[in-house]
Design an enzyme around this catalytic site. Structure first.
Site, PDB file in Angstrom:
ATOM      1  N   CYS A 191     -20.653 -23.583  14.859  1.00 31.15           N
ATOM      2  CA  CYS A 191     -19.090 -23.700  14.427  1.00 31.15           C
ATOM      3  C   CYS A 191     -19.247 -24.708  13.024  1.00 31.15           C
ATOM      4  CB  CYS A 191     -18.437 -24.793  15.531  1.00 31.15           C
ATOM      5  SG  CYS A 191     -16.804 -25.613  14.730  1.00 31.15           S
ATOM      6  N   CYS A 249     -18.267 -28.507  13.839  1.00 27.56           N
ATOM      7  CA  CYS A 249     -18.848 -29.320  14.652  1.00 27.56           C
ATOM      8  C   CYS A 249     -20.233 -29.067  15.205  1.00 27.56           C
ATOM      9  CB  CYS A 249     -18.064 -29.761  15.953  1.00 27.56           C
ATOM     10  SG  CYS A 249     -18.245 -28.374  17.345  1.00 27.56           S
ATOM     11  N   CYS A 267     -13.619 -22.829  19.039  1.00 26.21           N
ATOM     12  CA  CYS A 267     -14.747 -23.623  19.350  1.00 26.21           C
ATOM     13  C   CYS A 267     -14.373 -24.767  20.786  1.00 26.21           C
ATOM     14  CB  CYS A 267     -15.330 -24.413  18.244  1.00 26.21           C
ATOM     15  SG  CYS A 267     -16.247 -25.869  18.803  1.00 26.21           S
ATOM     16  N   CYS A 320     -14.580 -28.660  19.586  1.00 27.51           N
ATOM     17  CA  CYS A 320     -13.926 -29.350  18.302  1.00 27.51           C
ATOM     18  C   CYS A 320     -12.332 -28.642  18.410  1.00 27.51           C
ATOM     19  CB  CYS A 320     -14.485 -29.487  16.981  1.00 27.51           C
ATOM     20  SG  CYS A 320     -14.314 -27.827  16.056  1.00 27.51           S
ATOM     21  N   CYS A 377     -14.461 -10.880  16.330  1.00 31.73           N
ATOM     22  CA  CYS A 377     -14.401 -10.861  14.719  1.00 31.73           C
ATOM     23  C   CYS A 377     -14.119 -12.112  14.288  1.00 31.73           C
ATOM     24  CB  CYS A 377     -12.974  -9.903  14.332  1.00 31.73           C
ATOM     25  SG  CYS A 377     -12.709  -9.669  12.809  1.00 31.73           S
TER      26      CYS A 377
HETATM   27 ZN   LIG Z   1     -16.636 -26.810  16.731  1.00 33.83          ZN
END
Ligand SMILES: [Zn+2]
Length: 173
Positions: free
Chosen positions: A88, A91, A136, A139, A159
């Site tokens: 991510c 984070c 995510c 976060c 995607c």
């Molecule tokens: Zn994250």
């Protein structure tokens, strides 16, 4: 409301999943865990909009925090073929392994599965048709949408906006 109906409502509350109850008890609205397929044990990161604006580029903020979509074909990660991990961009939580990536022809990095404990899903209606959004689990940063027209073994197409991911080559892991 009569007493019987009140009790029925109270019983319904008591069967909420534990994670939801702890969120509610903690005073946090579980706004982005609607229809969550994951009850991950990942600790949450909460930042204000102002903090995110400082930490992220404009494009990252638009996609991660405002559920924007990058222009297809714009991400260098479309061409990324090295072994490694996609994390991510908000984070650094690992979300995908390189061996799950495939060329979908859409212009967005695509994977046939994700690290399931690290993503949460919800339905969105931004295009007036229901789509499964995922983000995510740590976060809450928006990543992309998952569709059921992907390759085997899952038949899924995750995607992803390239700008919402950072690539960590295996040799640096
Ligand atoms: Zn994250």
């Amino acid at each position: 409301m009569n007493r019987r109906r009140f009790l029925a409502g109270a019983a319904a509350v008591s069967v909420l999943p534990l994670a939801w109850r702890s969120l509610i008890a903690g005073g946090q609205k579980p706004s982005n865990v609607v229809d969550s397929k994951s009850s991950s044990a990942v600790g949450k990161i909460h930042r204000s909009e102002e903090e995110w604006r400082k930490l992220l580029t404009k494009e990252e903020f638009y996609v991660l925090r405002q559920e924007g979509t990058e222009r297809p074909g714009s991400s260098p990660l479309n061409e990324e073929k090295r072994p490694g991990t996609y994390v991510c961009a908000g984070c650094a939580l690992p979300l995908f392994k390189s061996e799950w990536k495939y060329e979908s022809g859409t212009g967005w990095p695509s994977f046939y599965t994700a690290i399931k404990e690290h993503v949460e899903t919800k339905q969105d209606y931004l295009l007036f048709i229901p789509r499964t959004e995922y983000h995510c689990a740590r976060c809450g940063g928006h990543q992309g949408h998952v569709f059921d027209d992907g390759p085997q073994p899952t038949g899924q197409r995750w995607c992803n906006n390239g700008v919402a991911l950072d690539f960590v080559p295996a040799e640096n892991a």
